[in-house]
Design a protein around this motif. Structure first.
Motif, short mmCIF file in Angstrom:
data_model
loop_
_atom_site.label_atom_id
_atom_site.label_comp_id
_atom_site.label_asym_id
_atom_site.label_seq_id
_atom_site.Cartn_x
_atom_site.Cartn_y
_atom_site.Cartn_z
N ARG A 8 0.32 -0.37 -0.59
CA ARG A 8 0.59 1.06 -0.37
C ARG A 8 1.97 1.25 0.21
O ARG A 8 2.66 2.21 -0.10
CB ARG A 8 -0.46 1.66 0.56
N ALA A 9 2.38 0.34 1.07
CA ALA A 9 3.71 0.42 1.67
C ALA A 9 4.78 -0.02 0.66
O ALA A 9 5.88 0.53 0.65
CB ALA A 9 3.78 -0.46 2.91
N PHE A 10 4.45 -1.03 -0.17
CA PHE A 10 5.39 -1.59 -1.14
C PHE A 10 4.77 -1.53 -2.53
O PHE A 10 4.18 -2.51 -2.99
CB PHE A 10 5.76 -3.03 -0.77
N PRO A 11 4.87 -0.40 -3.23
CA PRO A 11 4.20 -0.21 -4.52
C PRO A 11 4.55 -1.27 -5.57
O PRO A 11 3.75 -1.53 -6.47
CB PRO A 11 4.66 1.18 -4.97
N THR A 12 5.69 -1.89 -5.48
CA THR A 12 6.07 -2.93 -6.43
C THR A 12 5.04 -4.05 -6.46
O THR A 12 4.83 -4.68 -7.50
CB THR A 12 7.47 -3.49 -6.08
N LEU A 13 4.38 -4.31 -5.35
CA LEU A 13 3.38 -5.38 -5.29
C LEU A 13 2.18 -5.12 -6.21
O LEU A 13 1.47 -6.04 -6.58
CB LEU A 13 2.89 -5.58 -3.86
#
Length: 173
Positions: A53-58
């Motif tokens: 959620r913090a890093f959508p790329t993941l």
């Protein structure tokens, strides 16, 4: 990575100079692109789903969303760091010097010590060639002068991974 959260974040791209793996007096580069994140809006220790959620790329990689973040080899590392001073390499090129100790919280035992210096600049062409050469020579000379304190072929992170089952290790920096 750019976080998608409210709160403070600092995106960083850096080059870190490391010892060569098999001899003293040299150096190799490792590059990283990451961020420092401070946000009250998310608990990063719940699992990958929360971190994504913090890093959508993941979300693009093939991982199970409920995968939990865990300590490596059940070791909680605490870093104690002190700034020792400023080192000058001429032409207004200077860096902060630090000494850091990585400790196991549970065992209350020191795992590794490190002397480091960090020079920040926006553009390489703003730094004089002489200053860069002097900083690199200093880095190499410290290795040779402190040879008995250096463990070749490892990093602080690799030492923590090495505390467990070496058969499970699948990659290196």
């Amino acid at each position: 990575m750019r976080p998608q959260l409210g709160g403070h974040d600092e995106v960083k791209f850096k080059e870190e100079l490391l010892l060569e793996r098999d001899r003293l007096g040299g150096m190799r580069s490792v590059y990283s692109h990451g961020c420092v994140l401070t946000s009250p809006n998310i608990e990063l220790d719940r699992g990958i789903e929360d971190i994504a959620r913090a890093f959508p790329t993941l979300k693009r990689i093939d991982i199970r969303p409920r995968t939990k973040m865990m300590l490596v080899n059940n070791v909680a590392v605490e870093e104690v760091q002190n700034t020792m001073g400023i080192i000058h390499f001429g032409h207004h090129f200077k860096g902060k010097t630090t000494i850091a100790i990585w400790r196991s919280r549970a065992l209350e035992k020191s795992l590794s010590g490190e002397f480091a210096f960090q020079c920040k600049f926006d553009r390489l062409d703003e730094v004089s060639k002489e200053s860069i050469e002097l900083s690199e020579e200093f880095y190499k000379r410290v290795q040779l002068d402190c040879a008995e304190w250096i463990k070749l072929g490892t990093t602080k992170t690799a030492m923590v991974y090495g505390l467990g089952d070496r058969q499970q290790l699948k990659n290196r920096e």
